[in-house]
Design a protein around this motif. Structure first.
Motif, PDB file in Angstrom:
ATOM      1  N   PHE A 188     -14.907  -9.043 -10.972  1.00  0.00           N
ATOM      2  CA  PHE A 188     -16.007  -9.029 -10.001  1.00  0.00           C
ATOM      3  C   PHE A 188     -16.869  -7.822 -10.352  1.00  0.00           C
ATOM      4  O   PHE A 188     -16.592  -6.699  -9.933  1.00  0.00           O
ATOM      5  N   SER A 234     -19.731  -6.376  -9.703  1.00  0.00           N
ATOM      6  CA  SER A 234     -20.436  -5.385  -8.882  1.00  0.00           C
ATOM      7  C   SER A 234     -19.506  -4.671  -7.891  1.00  0.00           C
ATOM      8  O   SER A 234     -19.962  -3.854  -7.102  1.00  0.00           O
ATOM      9  N   LEU A 235     -18.230  -4.988  -7.943  1.00  0.00           N
ATOM     10  CA  LEU A 235     -17.287  -4.306  -7.050  1.00  0.00           C
ATOM     11  C   LEU A 235     -16.535  -3.201  -7.799  1.00  0.00           C
ATOM     12  O   LEU A 235     -16.476  -3.195  -9.017  1.00  0.00           O
ATOM     13  N   ASP A 272     -11.443  -2.373  -5.348  1.00  0.00           N
ATOM     14  CA  ASP A 272     -11.750  -3.571  -4.566  1.00  0.00           C
ATOM     15  C   ASP A 272     -11.376  -4.839  -5.321  1.00  0.00           C
ATOM     16  O   ASP A 272     -10.880  -5.806  -4.741  1.00  0.00           O
ATOM     17  N   LEU A 308      -7.730  -5.100  -5.023  1.00  0.00           N
ATOM     18  CA  LEU A 308      -7.389  -5.308  -3.610  1.00  0.00           C
ATOM     19  C   LEU A 308      -7.527  -6.779  -3.226  1.00  0.00           C
ATOM     20  O   LEU A 308      -6.694  -7.327  -2.495  1.00  0.00           O
ATOM     21  N   ILE A 309      -8.566  -7.424  -3.737  1.00  0.00           N
ATOM     22  CA  ILE A 309      -8.778  -8.841  -3.417  1.00  0.00           C
ATOM     23  C   ILE A 309      -7.580  -9.665  -3.880  1.00  0.00           C
ATOM     24  O   ILE A 309      -7.134 -10.580  -3.192  1.00  0.00           O
ATOM     25  N   GLY A 310      -7.040  -9.301  -5.044  1.00  0.00           N
ATOM     26  CA  GLY A 310      -5.826  -9.973  -5.489  1.00  0.00           C
ATOM     27  C   GLY A 310      -4.649  -9.672  -4.575  1.00  0.00           C
ATOM     28  O   GLY A 310      -3.896 -10.561  -4.176  1.00  0.00           O
ATOM     29  N   LEU A 348      -4.541  -8.883  -1.481  1.00  0.00           N
ATOM     30  CA  LEU A 348      -4.625  -9.414  -0.118  1.00  0.00           C
ATOM     31  C   LEU A 348      -3.922 -10.757   0.031  1.00  0.00           C
ATOM     32  O   LEU A 348      -3.663 -11.217   1.141  1.00  0.00           O
ATOM     33  N   LEU A 349      -3.618 -11.386  -1.117  1.00  0.00           N
ATOM     34  CA  LEU A 349      -2.904 -12.660  -1.049  1.00  0.00           C
ATOM     35  C   LEU A 349      -1.504 -12.458  -0.470  1.00  0.00           C
ATOM     36  O   LEU A 349      -0.984 -13.304   0.239  1.00  0.00           O
ATOM     37  N   MET A 359      -4.314  -3.931   5.397  1.00  0.00           N
ATOM     38  CA  MET A 359      -5.084  -3.204   4.394  1.00  0.00           C
ATOM     39  C   MET A 359      -4.264  -2.141   3.674  1.00  0.00           C
ATOM     40  O   MET A 359      -4.320  -2.048   2.446  1.00  0.00           O
ATOM     41  N   ARG A 374      -5.557  -7.201 -11.536  1.00  0.00           N
ATOM     42  CA  ARG A 374      -5.930  -8.065 -10.418  1.00  0.00           C
ATOM     43  C   ARG A 374      -4.952  -9.233 -10.311  1.00  0.00           C
ATOM     44  O   ARG A 374      -4.512  -9.599  -9.220  1.00  0.00           O
ATOM     45  N   ALA A 375      -4.628  -9.809 -11.473  1.00  0.00           N
ATOM     46  CA  ALA A 375      -3.669 -10.913 -11.472  1.00  0.00           C
ATOM     47  C   ALA A 375      -2.285 -10.421 -11.050  1.00  0.00           C
ATOM     48  O   ALA A 375      -1.584 -11.079 -10.276  1.00  0.00           O
ATOM     49  N   THR A 391      -1.472 -10.189  -7.348  1.00  0.00           N
ATOM     50  CA  THR A 391      -1.086 -11.392  -6.601  1.00  0.00           C
ATOM     51  C   THR A 391       0.413 -11.644  -6.716  1.00  0.00           C
ATOM     52  O   THR A 391       0.906 -12.655  -6.235  1.00  0.00           O
TER      53      THR A 391
END
Lengths: 330, 288, 238
Positions: free
Chosen positions: C91, C93-94, C98, C101-103, C105-106, C111, C150-151, C154
């Motif tokens: 991603f 622009s993040l 972050d 983190l998106i990964g 959050l699964l 937080m 990121r992977a 998860t």
């Protein structure tokens, strides 16, 4: 950036609170109401368009559904808008779920989603124009009921409406901030950035796009109810118009999509600009919309990321200048 | 009854030919610039008004005004492309779409400001034609023939000339076209001008039999969207066939469901097409 | 060891073009498997069929004994099977944090919990100290590592890596290989797609070779190196 946003919001809110009672002109109050109303609509749009990246032209439909639902329930049973607005929300969310499911399920993206969203709005407007139950092309007048102003949301002056709208705006901003900082918000942004990558991280993109649309629709619908009781008269041409949708979008994009507070800036620029062109140059001339059209083109070319980014830049420059001075002093 | 039905059917074909003409303009712009020009209907509207004023003020026959309308709107479109669109050619598609919406508002309300919301019409008498006992609206027939001739000229331009080949190359693959030494920027300029010019030409034909007012373009842009999606984004033949189909749909639904519902019917058909066949009959769909 | 992933007779067409022809593979727990083959061999297509980005037109995919054929990628990811992409899809622009983190959050909606999962993953791939950087400003090598982090966030059991070394220089590749070894030691099963054989040989216990949509060989690296059909596939082309 975060500190600027915090300061900005506080300043804006303080300014608004002090401004409202200061100036007793009904015209001014009307404009102020519209500023708050459009800021509110912009924030609602931003959740879907700015954060989730699904630029929609359908949003006037949710304003219309909220307005029509509350107006009809009032005309039929004198139901107070404080309750009927939630029924409106229900209707809007169901409609959002329907169109969202259809569009996203079939993978409509980019241009196709714009076209589909505008088609849904236009289809709804044509249907309402031809539907006698909802007043057809002439629309609906909300009957005067002065017995209990607070219960029926029918006040003599415009001042109470400004306060009501302001409260709604503040609540909305508070909730939107919560959403954006939660898992939901992160998922929305992930979807905007890259849908395939989001799927690979376990994000159900269909579901979260739907959620985003439904949340956005729910907020938008409430504004429809408030607007209906503010003006006392609604018609397909006013609450289901493509121009309304465009105004909502411009408020969000002008200030900066995906920033929440951008909509406040956008509304503070767009509404007075349009209202005062109309006031000074005549309502029937179309000049206000000429101004709006030019504004869209200018902003799109010069500041495609919105004015809030410009303000941020200025802020940082100022801070750097200040920081430089401090260094010299010490 | 049969005779009436046949007349309505013929009318649908005639009007469909004109639909095809302005849709081609929109579709070419999409093909080369990957932008949906929401203001396309406003160029139709401008074509109608120019024809109207040349007729009223100077007594110029609308068909002769084509010689003024096309170049004028070609340059207007090309100028807008160079000054505005070129600046956002790399921007997010939402910003691009949004800007053309700004142009829509601007042009529509300029027309409103200068010429008021009055409904106007070009009052020319055309002799009634009847073919095998069927009455055919002469202005529509003229508009249809004119549109078909324009489409043929356009096709020859695109296939036989160097510039036309360049436009098709950019439409096919902008990167490869650039590598082959084609001036892509210039092709974008010409295509946008051609698109708006064609919209103006269609406007002149429509002005022969339709009321002229500032917001008239909105009806046509919606129809053009439907046709583009039905025929396939970026498909020449698709716009042609789509135009005829939607022309038929319009006139038949006016007959069977009632004229006040025909727009709603068109919108529902549009949504159905978007959902079930967004790539259209001949389309290649959204690129990238 | 148990079979963790199984693809049975998977076939896939695009238009008239057959991208995969009756491909079957079996992956055991904690293995590192290399999936190699010349360009257009169907490697990425196979990964996409396994992870749900494509629904194979024929054949079945089993993960931990359950059939996952045609499930959506996010469902398969939730079950513990995910992939990284051939082209970098961070991603952009993040910030790095972050992104990861998106990964994370699964696995945890809280937080602070998700943040600590993220930091751990960032540490693991060697991006510590770059948490606040914008992903788009990272070097390609760091962006690859970011995708890996990121992977990992998860918490997958099986990770499919699509040409993760593409565009990296030899030093960066050896760093990455070390990271992958480490991850595998902690229990992850890895399937690594590579165009270049040499990059994969040192760590893979088993190599599967695809050519023209078919599986032409399978076995330990030393065997594959001597396999005539593989040599032909590679050198016949170049």
């Amino acid at each position: 950036m975060i500190t600027l946003k915090k300061h900005l919001s506080k300043v804006l809110i303080a300014v608004m609170f002090s401004l409202i009672p200061l100036y007793p002109s009904p015209y001014f109050r009307r404009t102020l109401f519209l500023v708050l109303y459009f800021a509110y609509l912009g924030v609602a749009w931003d959740i879907l368009g700015g954060y989730t990246g699904q630029g929609s032209f359908v949003h006037a439909a949710f304003v219309g559904l909220g307005a029509y639902t509350s107006a009809l329930l009032f005309i039929w049973w004198r139901l107070t808008p404080y309750i009927s607005m939630f029924i409106g929300v229900l209707v809007s969310v169901l409609f959002a779920a329907l169109i969202g499911y259809l569009c996203f399920r079939f993978g409509l993206r980019g241009h196709f989603f714009f076209l589909a969203s505008i088609a849904f709005l236009v289809a709804m407007r044509y249907s309402f124009t031809n539907w006698d139950l909802v007043g057809g092309a002439t629309g609906l007048i909300i009957p005067l009921e002065s017995s209990n102003p607070w219960l029926y949301m029918q006040f003599e002056g415009k001042l109470p409406y400004c306060y009501i709208m302001l409260v709604f705006l503040l609540i909305e901003i508070y909730l939107a901030e919560k959403i954006v900082k939660s898992k939901l918000g992160y998922y929305f942004i992930a979807i905007k950035e890259d849908e395939l990558a989001s799927e690979s991280l376990g994000i159900n993109t269909l579901k979260y796009k739907l959620v985003s649309l439904m949340v956005s629709a729910a907020f938008t619908s409430m504004a429809g109810t408030l607007y209906a009781f503010f003006v006392g008269y609604i018609a397909p041409e006013t609450v289901l118009s493509d121009i309304l949708t465009v105004q909502i979008v411009i408020v969000a994009v002008l200030g900066g999509a995906g920033t929440i507070y951008g909509s406040l800036i956008g509304a503070f620029i767009m509404v007075p600009l349009m209202e005062y062109t109309r006031a000074f140059l005549g309502a029937r001339s179309g000049l206000d919309l000429i101004v709006l059209g030019s504004l869209i083109i200018l902003i799109g070319v010069l500041y495609p990321h919105g004015l809030i980014r410009l303000l941020e830049k200025i802020y940082w420059r100022l801070r750097m200048v200040k920081g430089g001075r401090n260094e010299k002093c010490s | 009854m049969i005779q009436h039905l046949l007349e309505v059917f013929i009318e649908g074909i005639l009007i469909g030919g004109i639909f095809a003409l302005f849709t081609l303009g929109l579709n070419m712009i999409y093909g080369v610039l990957e932008i949906i020009n929401f203001a396309h209907g406003e160029f139709i509207m401008l074509g109608m008004y120019i024809a109207y004023w040349l007729f009223v003020l100077m007594g110029l026959h609308p068909l002769l005004s084509l010689a003024i309308v096309f170049p004028l709107l070609f340059f207007a479109g090309a100028a807008f492309e160079r000054v505005v669109i070129e600046k956002v050619i790399k921007a997010h598609i939402f910003i691009q779409t949004f800007i053309t919406f700004g142009l829509l508002l601007l042009l529509q309300n300029l027309a409103y400001f200068f010429w008021s919301a009055d409904y106007r019409a070009i009052r020319i008498h055309f002799p009634l034609i009847s073919i095998g006992g069927l009455h055919v609206s002469t202005p529509r027939l003229i508009g249809f023939i004119g549109s078909i001739v324009t489409i043929i000229i356009l096709h020859l331009f695109l296939t036989k000339t160097k510039v036309g080949t360049g436009i098709r190359a950019v439409d096919e693959n902008p990167v490869a076209a650039e590598l082959m030494g084609i001036n892509v920027k210039r092709m974008r300029l010409i295509t946008f001008g051609l698109g708006t010019g064609l919209a103006g030409v269609a406007g002149v034909f429509i002005s022969l039999f339709y009321y002229i007012y500032p917001t008239v373009g909105f009806i046509f842009i919606l129809l053009a969207f439907i046709i583009v999606v039905l025929g396939g984004m970026g498909s020449f033949i698709g716009s042609l066939v789509g135009g005829l189909i939607i022309g038929e749909l319009e006139s038949l639904s006016a007959l069977f469901v009632g004229p006040q519902w025909k727009e709603a019917v068109a919108m529902i058909v549009f949504i159905l097409i978007l959902l079930f066949k967004p790539t259209g009959i001949f389309g290649m769909g959204e690129r990238k | 060891m148990k079979n963790v992933l199984e693809a049975k007779n998977v076939s896939m067409w695009f238009g008239g073009l057959q991208a995969l022809n009756n491909v079957s593979i079996t992956i055991k727990e904690h293995e590192i498997v290399g999936l190699i083959g010349p360009n257009g061999a169907g490697k990425t297509t196979l990964l996409n069929c396994i992870t749900g980005f494509y629904k194979p037109l024929k054949g079945k995919v089993f993960y931990k004994g359950m059939e996952v054929t045609g499930l959506k990628p996010h469902k398969i990811c939730k079950m513990g099977l995910t992939k990284t992409f051939q082209i970098i899809r961070a991603f952009k622009s993040l910030s790095v944090l972050d992104n990861v983190l998106i990964g994370a959050l699964l696995r945890s909606s809280k937080m602070d919990e998700a943040l600590s999962i993220s930091r751990e993953a960032i540490e693991k791939v060697g991006l510590r100290g770059k948490e606040e950087m914008t992903a788009g400003n990272l070097t390609p090598a760091d962006q690859r590592s970011l995708e890996l982090a990121r992977a990992l966030a998860t918490k997958p059991d099986v990770l499919l890596l699509d040409e993760i070394a593409a565009g990296l220089n030899p030093v960066e590749v050896s760093g990455l290989v070390e990271t992958l070894r480490e991850i595998n030691r902690e229990g992850l099963t890895l399937i690594i797609v590579e165009h270049v054989m040499q990059a994969i040989m040192p760590i893979a216990k088993k190599i599967v070779v695809l050519h023209g949509g078919r599986k032409i060989a399978e076995g330990p690296p030393e065997e594959i190196k001597r396999n005539e059909r593989v040599i032909e596939a590679y050198f016949g082309e170049e």
